[in-house]
Design a protein around this motif. Structure first.
Motif, PDB file in Angstrom:
ATOM      1  N   LEU A 179       0.832  -1.206   0.000  1.00 55.59           N
ATOM      2  CA  LEU A 179       0.000   0.000   0.000  1.00 55.59           C
ATOM      3  C   LEU A 179       0.868   1.259   0.000  1.00 55.59           C
ATOM      4  O   LEU A 179       0.608   2.212  -0.744  1.00 55.59           O
ATOM      5  CB  LEU A 179      -0.922   0.004   1.213  1.00 55.59           C
ATOM      6  CG  LEU A 179      -2.145  -0.912   1.141  1.00 55.59           C
ATOM      7  CD1 LEU A 179      -2.795  -1.027   2.506  1.00 55.59           C
ATOM      8  CD2 LEU A 179      -3.155  -0.375   0.118  1.00 55.59           C
ATOM      9  N   GLN A 180       1.884   1.255   0.817  1.00 57.36           N
ATOM     10  CA  GLN A 180       2.738   2.440   0.903  1.00 57.36           C
ATOM     11  C   GLN A 180       3.582   2.633  -0.338  1.00 57.36           C
ATOM     12  O   GLN A 180       3.952   3.761  -0.675  1.00 57.36           O
ATOM     13  CB  GLN A 180       3.601   2.348   2.168  1.00 57.36           C
ATOM     14  CG  GLN A 180       2.781   2.447   3.447  1.00 57.36           C
ATOM     15  CD  GLN A 180       3.619   2.365   4.703  1.00 57.36           C
ATOM     16  OE1 GLN A 180       4.738   1.843   4.696  1.00 57.36           O
ATOM     17  NE2 GLN A 180       3.085   2.877   5.808  1.00 57.36           N
ATOM     18  N   ASP A 181       3.885   1.537  -1.024  1.00 49.84           N
ATOM     19  CA  ASP A 181       4.618   1.629  -2.292  1.00 49.84           C
ATOM     20  C   ASP A 181       3.680   1.787  -3.481  1.00 49.84           C
ATOM     21  O   ASP A 181       4.108   1.804  -4.630  1.00 49.84           O
ATOM     22  CB  ASP A 181       5.474   0.372  -2.511  1.00 49.84           C
ATOM     23  CG  ASP A 181       6.637   0.295  -1.546  1.00 49.84           C
ATOM     24  OD1 ASP A 181       6.963   1.329  -0.935  1.00 49.84           O
ATOM     25  OD2 ASP A 181       7.214  -0.801  -1.401  1.00 49.84           O
ATOM     26  N   ARG A 182       2.372   1.884  -3.174  1.00 50.86           N
ATOM     27  CA  ARG A 182       1.336   2.045  -4.197  1.00 50.86           C
ATOM     28  C   ARG A 182       1.363   0.926  -5.230  1.00 50.86           C
ATOM     29  O   ARG A 182       1.149   1.140  -6.424  1.00 50.86           O
ATOM     30  CB  ARG A 182       1.470   3.409  -4.875  1.00 50.86           C
ATOM     31  CG  ARG A 182       1.316   4.570  -3.900  1.00 50.86           C
ATOM     32  CD  ARG A 182       1.381   5.905  -4.583  1.00 50.86           C
ATOM     33  NE  ARG A 182       1.237   6.988  -3.618  1.00 50.86           N
ATOM     34  CZ  ARG A 182       1.243   8.294  -3.924  1.00 50.86           C
ATOM     35  NH1 ARG A 182       1.384   8.652  -5.194  1.00 50.86           N
ATOM     36  NH2 ARG A 182       1.105   9.204  -2.983  1.00 50.86           N
ATOM     37  N   GLY A 211      -9.363  -1.697  11.881  1.00 52.16           N
ATOM     38  CA  GLY A 211      -9.458  -0.454  11.120  1.00 52.16           C
ATOM     39  C   GLY A 211      -9.028  -0.625   9.677  1.00 52.16           C
ATOM     40  O   GLY A 211      -9.192  -1.685   9.077  1.00 52.16           O
ATOM     41  N   MET A 212      -8.449   0.413   9.118  1.00 53.92           N
ATOM     42  CA  MET A 212      -8.010   0.418   7.723  1.00 53.92           C
ATOM     43  C   MET A 212      -6.496   0.258   7.649  1.00 53.92           C
ATOM     44  O   MET A 212      -5.760   0.884   8.409  1.00 53.92           O
ATOM     45  CB  MET A 212      -8.394   1.733   7.037  1.00 53.92           C
ATOM     46  CG  MET A 212      -9.875   1.994   6.938  1.00 53.92           C
ATOM     47  SD  MET A 212     -10.220   3.656   6.297  1.00 53.92           S
ATOM     48  CE  MET A 212      -9.433   3.584   4.689  1.00 53.92           C
ATOM     49  N   SER A 213      -6.025  -0.574   6.727  1.00 53.20           N
ATOM     50  CA  SER A 213      -4.588  -0.692   6.514  1.00 53.20           C
ATOM     51  C   SER A 213      -4.012   0.657   6.076  1.00 53.20           C
ATOM     52  O   SER A 213      -4.604   1.364   5.269  1.00 53.20           O
ATOM     53  CB  SER A 213      -4.293  -1.743   5.444  1.00 53.20           C
ATOM     54  OG  SER A 213      -4.680  -3.016   5.876  1.00 53.20           O
ATOM     55  N   ASN A 214      -2.871   1.009   6.657  1.00 54.82           N
ATOM     56  CA  ASN A 214      -2.176   2.261   6.341  1.00 54.82           C
ATOM     57  C   ASN A 214      -2.931   3.495   6.842  1.00 54.82           C
ATOM     58  O   ASN A 214      -2.694   4.599   6.368  1.00 54.82           O
ATOM     59  CB  ASN A 214      -1.906   2.378   4.840  1.00 54.82           C
ATOM     60  CG  ASN A 214      -0.781   3.355   4.520  1.00 54.82           C
ATOM     61  OD1 ASN A 214       0.175   3.468   5.279  1.00 54.82           O
ATOM     62  ND2 ASN A 214      -0.898   4.058   3.415  1.00 54.82           N
ATOM     63  N   GLN A 215      -3.833   3.311   7.801  1.00 54.95           N
ATOM     64  CA  GLN A 215      -4.516   4.466   8.378  1.00 54.95           C
ATOM     65  C   GLN A 215      -3.559   5.254   9.270  1.00 54.95           C
ATOM     66  O   GLN A 215      -2.547   4.721   9.742  1.00 54.95           O
ATOM     67  CB  GLN A 215      -5.722   4.030   9.200  1.00 54.95           C
ATOM     68  CG  GLN A 215      -5.370   3.268  10.476  1.00 54.95           C
ATOM     69  CD  GLN A 215      -6.603   2.815  11.244  1.00 54.95           C
ATOM     70  OE1 GLN A 215      -7.695   2.736  10.715  1.00 54.95           O
ATOM     71  NE2 GLN A 215      -6.408   2.501  12.520  1.00 54.95           N
TER      72      GLN A 215
END
Length: 321
Positions: A179-182, A211-215
């Motif tokens: 997610l962080q690397d899109r 919750g949500m990943s990468n929140q």
């Protein structure tokens, strides 16, 4: 999998095109339905795991059903079902929960009974089973919602204490990196929950989530907000939600359904459909929920591409994955 409602919606309700809804009439003196999150499996847990998800949902359902069948309370049943899913790393609750942008797990949970009692926790990091801690807040404190409850409190209530690392799994680490690397745009949220009516006519709801990943660290969704992601009221319904938490908070979704039943005389399917139309589909937000009304009728609905769920129909356990 059932592809259309068991009971047709009333003609006065215009269902959103993206809404999938199942309504099951009460055929026993108790009722139980649960969800394991809207949005489907994350990529890191997708390949060849469908049967594992089905088994996890079945175990959770059987844990709650056993309590109800033996005359136990709706509250005990929903907590037992949710606890099974919290212990299963496939679901976004307890061990295996989604991680914040900092790589930590911050867990939320809530319970509510139809007589108006409720307890909730947010950003919990030490209670092995957040749903147990939420119940302890309800039963052992003067408060309703506690944020970042310390390990000393958890231990003082004789609940199982773990280190924050217990909740972090490799699959969730990989999801966060992607997610962080899109590199992925798949589902980021998910929640588990259950609703029940016991043989005494009492109803209850319980919900738990990572919750949500990468929140952002400190973000709190709808799960521990009474009336948004979790709600129960005797004579009306118990509701547990999953999905885009901010939308469920803005629309006070769980309470909105109960209010339509109370003030408009709507049936549960009609109330759920109207709430989705007005507060979710009509606002480009997605999610799902399970609902049981005072008579034991069950409604399962979602406008997300998929939702994990388990509920009975004509003596058979129906599982959606």
């Amino acid at each position: 999998m059932i592809s259309k409602p068991v009971t047709p919606l009333e003609e006065s309700v215009e269902a959103p095109e993206d809404l999938k809804l199942w309504e099951v009439s009460a055929d026993r003196d108790f009722a139980l339905a649960l969800h394991g999150g809207a949005g489907g499996r994350i990529a890191e847990l997708a390949d060849g795991r469908r049967r594992d998800f089905e088994a996890g949902l079945s175990r959770a359902y059987r844990a709650g059903e056993e309590i109800l069948r033996s005359g136990g309370s709706a509250l005990d049943a929903v907590c037992a079902a949710v606890e099974v899913m919290e212990d299963d790393p496939l679901f976004n609750a307890g061990r295996g929960a989604a991680l914040t942008a900092d790589g930590e797990a911050e867990l939320d949970a809530a319970v509510m009974t139809g007589d108006g009692h409720a307890g909730a926790i947010a950003a919990s990091r030490y209670a092995r089973n957040p749903v147990r801690l939420a119940r302890a807040v309800m039963e052992r404190s003067e408060h309703l919602l506690l944020v970042a409850p310390p390990a000393e409190l958890v231990a003082g209530w004789d609940l199982s204490v773990v280190t924050p690392e217990y909740f972090v799994t490799e699959a969730r680490r990989q999801q966060l990196v992607r997610l962080q690397d899109r590199l992925v745009t798949g589902p980021r949220h998910g929640t588990v929950g259950a609703v029940a009516r016991d043989t005494g006519g009492r109803i209850a709801a319980a919900t738990s989530t990572g919750g949500m990943s990468n929140q952002s660290a400190g973000r709190v969704g709808d799960t521990p907000i009474i009336g948004a992601g979790t709600y129960a009221r005797d004579g009306l319904a118990a509701i547990s939600c999953t999905g885009h938490g901010e939308a469920f908070i803005r629309g006070v979704v769980a309470y909105d359904i109960a209010a339509r039943i109370r003030y408009l005389g709507s049936g549960p399917a009609e109330a759920v459909t109207a709430t989705f139309q007005n507060e979710l589909s009509g606002r480009d937000s997605s999610g799902g929920l399970v609902c049981v009304d005072a008579s034991g009728r069950i409604v399962v609905a979602h406008n997300s591409p998929s939702m994990f769920a388990a509920y009975p129909n004509k003596g058979k356990l129906i599982i959606h994955t």
